[in-house]
Design a protein around this motif. Structure first.
Motif, PDB file in Angstrom:
ATOM      1  N   GLY A 114      -7.226  -3.090   2.828  1.00  0.00           N
ATOM      2  CA  GLY A 114      -6.418  -3.691   1.772  1.00  0.00           C
ATOM      3  C   GLY A 114      -5.996  -2.720   0.688  1.00  0.00           C
ATOM      4  O   GLY A 114      -5.336  -3.117  -0.269  1.00  0.00           O
ATOM      5  N   THR A 115      -6.393  -1.437   0.816  1.00  0.00           N
ATOM      6  CA  THR A 115      -6.056  -0.467  -0.236  1.00  0.00           C
ATOM      7  C   THR A 115      -5.361   0.745   0.380  1.00  0.00           C
ATOM      8  O   THR A 115      -5.546   1.034   1.557  1.00  0.00           O
ATOM      9  N   PRO A 116      -4.557   1.454  -0.423  1.00  0.00           N
ATOM     10  CA  PRO A 116      -3.792   2.580   0.129  1.00  0.00           C
ATOM     11  C   PRO A 116      -4.692   3.769   0.491  1.00  0.00           C
ATOM     12  O   PRO A 116      -5.628   4.091  -0.246  1.00  0.00           O
ATOM     13  N   LEU A 117      -4.369   4.385   1.605  1.00  0.00           N
ATOM     14  CA  LEU A 117      -5.120   5.562   2.065  1.00  0.00           C
ATOM     15  C   LEU A 117      -5.063   6.688   1.036  1.00  0.00           C
ATOM     16  O   LEU A 117      -6.047   7.407   0.830  1.00  0.00           O
ATOM     17  N   LEU A 118      -3.911   6.822   0.373  1.00  0.00           N
ATOM     18  CA  LEU A 118      -3.767   7.903  -0.616  1.00  0.00           C
ATOM     19  C   LEU A 118      -4.767   7.717  -1.761  1.00  0.00           C
ATOM     20  O   LEU A 118      -5.419   8.677  -2.197  1.00  0.00           O
ATOM     21  N   ALA A 119      -4.922   6.475  -2.221  1.00  0.00           N
ATOM     22  CA  ALA A 119      -5.856   6.213  -3.316  1.00  0.00           C
ATOM     23  C   ALA A 119      -7.295   6.425  -2.849  1.00  0.00           C
ATOM     24  O   ALA A 119      -8.134   6.942  -3.591  1.00  0.00           O
ATOM     25  N   TYR A 155      -5.427  -2.704  -6.219  1.00  0.00           N
ATOM     26  CA  TYR A 155      -4.671  -2.820  -4.966  1.00  0.00           C
ATOM     27  C   TYR A 155      -5.263  -3.901  -4.069  1.00  0.00           C
ATOM     28  O   TYR A 155      -4.549  -4.698  -3.463  1.00  0.00           O
ATOM     29  N   SER A 165       2.182   3.353  -3.073  1.00  0.00           N
ATOM     30  CA  SER A 165       1.371   4.378  -3.744  1.00  0.00           C
ATOM     31  C   SER A 165       1.916   5.778  -3.466  1.00  0.00           C
ATOM     32  O   SER A 165       1.724   6.691  -4.269  1.00  0.00           O
ATOM     33  N   LEU A 166       2.612   5.940  -2.320  1.00  0.00           N
ATOM     34  CA  LEU A 166       3.138   7.263  -1.977  1.00  0.00           C
ATOM     35  C   LEU A 166       4.172   7.733  -2.996  1.00  0.00           C
ATOM     36  O   LEU A 166       4.357   8.928  -3.204  1.00  0.00           O
ATOM     37  N   ILE A 217      -0.558  12.594   4.297  1.00  0.00           N
ATOM     38  CA  ILE A 217      -1.151  12.456   2.967  1.00  0.00           C
ATOM     39  C   ILE A 217      -2.042  13.655   2.630  1.00  0.00           C
ATOM     40  O   ILE A 217      -2.186  14.029   1.467  1.00  0.00           O
ATOM     41  N   LYS A 276       0.832  -1.210   0.000  1.00  0.00           N
ATOM     42  CA  LYS A 276       0.000   0.000   0.000  1.00  0.00           C
ATOM     43  C   LYS A 276       0.866   1.259   0.000  1.00  0.00           C
ATOM     44  O   LYS A 276       0.538   2.239  -0.654  1.00  0.00           O
ATOM     45  N   SER A 322      -3.555  -7.260  -2.583  1.00  0.00           N
ATOM     46  CA  SER A 322      -3.532  -7.577  -1.147  1.00  0.00           C
ATOM     47  C   SER A 322      -4.096  -8.964  -0.890  1.00  0.00           C
ATOM     48  O   SER A 322      -3.528  -9.742  -0.108  1.00  0.00           O
TER      49      SER A 322
END
Lengths: 238, 231
Positions: B63-68, A212, A177-178, B171, A174, A216
């Motif tokens: 399961g997914t990025p906070l940014l997205a 994503y 993504s940054l 973020i 995850k 995962s």
């Protein structure tokens, strides 16, 4: 619905190939980070369990710093700081050269350093759990310390540290993504580009999130298989 | 060593950023805690549909990025401007700050629900049975018997979740919020002085370390009845 599907198609009209390339970049970055993070984390764990006080101190400080900083900040520090530092070094040799830090390498270093901070905690826990007796037994058999480490301790370490390392992998996946913020063409940045061109933010970000999520879920399944495999011979896997 | 002129120009703005960061995290954690209660109840339910919905929610957000997720809400909301205007919600999603708090709250709710679920599960079954043998209602059992024990188990993970949220809140700077990270990026873009990133690092470390110390004290105090006397 048809128009949405055509947005995802491969080829000149759709964004399927760009998203696939982005996903591939995300996976590559995450995979490239792990070995670096694991090796660094292992040495930091060694420092933390060492009998030398200054090594303990260094290890603990490293962990405190890189677990406390926002990942985004660490990334910027490595990216911009690396640029400044490299520029100084290079300008000693070639005063007019312009240096640019590769965002993949910067991402790999930054994420790897954070990964190492958390991984070192997992390793310390595992080393403590393995116990002194194993080292003493190695000594008693006349093994060198390095041999004891590689042949006796490491195989046990993998099993004990695996659940924690597995979680770190999911976090890392995850966190990649940054790196889109420093213009690496990962999944999220490719999605940004698609959004910029099509003005369909909700659809494309949802697709990115689902990709994503799929990564995962696939990782979780793979990790539980790995844990079963490394846990064989120890009764039930859990 | 410290560039005083730079500090006098951006120091006060950094402190404003600190207030923004703490506000975002505080709001998100509290709203997330409220949302996590029904989620946990759903996750503990025997009904597979109810359970499945909550499971899907937590899996998606964890399961997914906070940014997205943030991009989905912040940029995605604009696409439904007409719909939001017709139900009178556009004022809310127009503002980046609200979008951030909204996303972070939904995100942390998923994590907090998992923490709470684990903690409730960790309380021995006998506690439920003993209470029901005494004729205590389920609601009272939950409030007076189960949750107090569960919260002690959940305390440490909760502390970690708050720390993760503080770190994750950086973020917000990506969607134009001037939190600590946002001010830092602005200061760097204007001054090209790398030092500002070091200040930001020190500031974040100070917040996280303070919280960790406070949490240690809190934990020691709340578990003092579990330790033998004079230990």
């Amino acid at each position: 619905m048809d128009s949405f599907l055509s947005l995802l198609s491969f080829g000149p009209d759709g964004w399927g190939d760009q998203l696939a390339a982005g996903t591939w970049m995300t996976i590559r970055l995450a995979v490239a980070t792990v070995p670096f993070g694991l090796v660094l984390g292992f040495f930091i764990a060694l420092a933390k369990v060492s009998e030398r006080r200054w090594l303990n101190f260094l290890g603990e400080t490293y962990t405190t710093v890189f677990r406390g900083l926002p990942e985004l900040l660490t990334l910027f520090i490595i990216y911009y700081g690396g640029q400044v530092l490299l520029q100084r070094v290079v300008s000693l040799v070639a005063p007019n050269a312009q240096v640019e830090v590769n965002s993949f390498v910067a991402g790999m270093f930054a994420l790897g350093m954070v990964f190492a901070a958390y991984a070192s905690e997992a390793f310390v826990g595992a080393i403590r759990a393995i116990g002194k007796g194993q080292f003493e037994a190695g000594d008693a058999l006349g093994m060198r310390r390095a041999t004891t480490w590689f042949v006796v301790v490491l195989p046990q370490l993998i099993r004990l540290a695996l659940p924690a390392i597995g979680n770190l992998w999911l976090v890392l996946l995850k966190d990649t993504s940054l790196v889109s913020v420093i213009a690496l063409n990962d999944l999220l940045r490719m999605t940004n580009i698609a959004v910029g061109a099509t003005k369909q933010p909700f659809f494309f970000y949802l697709v990115a999130l689902l990709i994503y999520l799929a990564l995962s879920i696939i990782s979780s399944i793979g990790l539980s298989k790995l844990e079963t495999r490394f846990g064989r011979g120890y009764g039930a896997a859990r | 060593m410290i560039d005083l002129e730079l500090l006098s120009r951006y120091g006060p703005r950094m402190l404003d950023g600190l207030v923004v960061t703490l506000t975002i995290v505080g709001l998100a954690i509290v709203i997330g805690a409220v949302l996590s209660a029904p989620l946990t109840a759903m996750r503990l339910s025997a009904n597979p549909v109810v359970n499945g919905i909550a499971y899907g929610y937590t899996t998606f957000f964890r399961g997914t990025p906070l940014l997205a997720q943030t991009f989905l809400v912040y940029y995605g909301a604009g696409q439904f401007r007409g719909a939001f205007e017709s139900v009178g919600l556009w004022w809310f999603f127009r503002d980046a700050f609200n979008c951030i708090v909204f996303t972070f709250a939904l995100n942390t709710a998923a994590y907090q629900a998992e923490i709470l679920r684990g903690a409730v599960r960790s309380v021995a079954r006998g506690q439920w049975e003993a209470a029901s043998a005494l004729g205590v209602s389920r609601a009272v059992t939950t409030w007076k018997v189960i949750l107090p024990q569960a919260f002690i188990v959940a305390l440490r993970p909760y502390g970690n979740e708050i720390i993760l949220m503080i770190k994750g809140s950086a973020i917000a700077s990506v969607v134009t919020i001037f939190d600590v990270m946002g001010v830092t990026r602005l200061a760097y873009a204007r001054s090209f002085n790398f030092e500002v990133y070091i200040w930001a690092a020190v500031l974040y470390l100070a917040i996280v370390e303070t919280l960790r110390r406070v949490w240690d004290v809190l934990e020691r105090r709340l578990t003092r009845h579990l330790r033998p006397a004079n230990a």
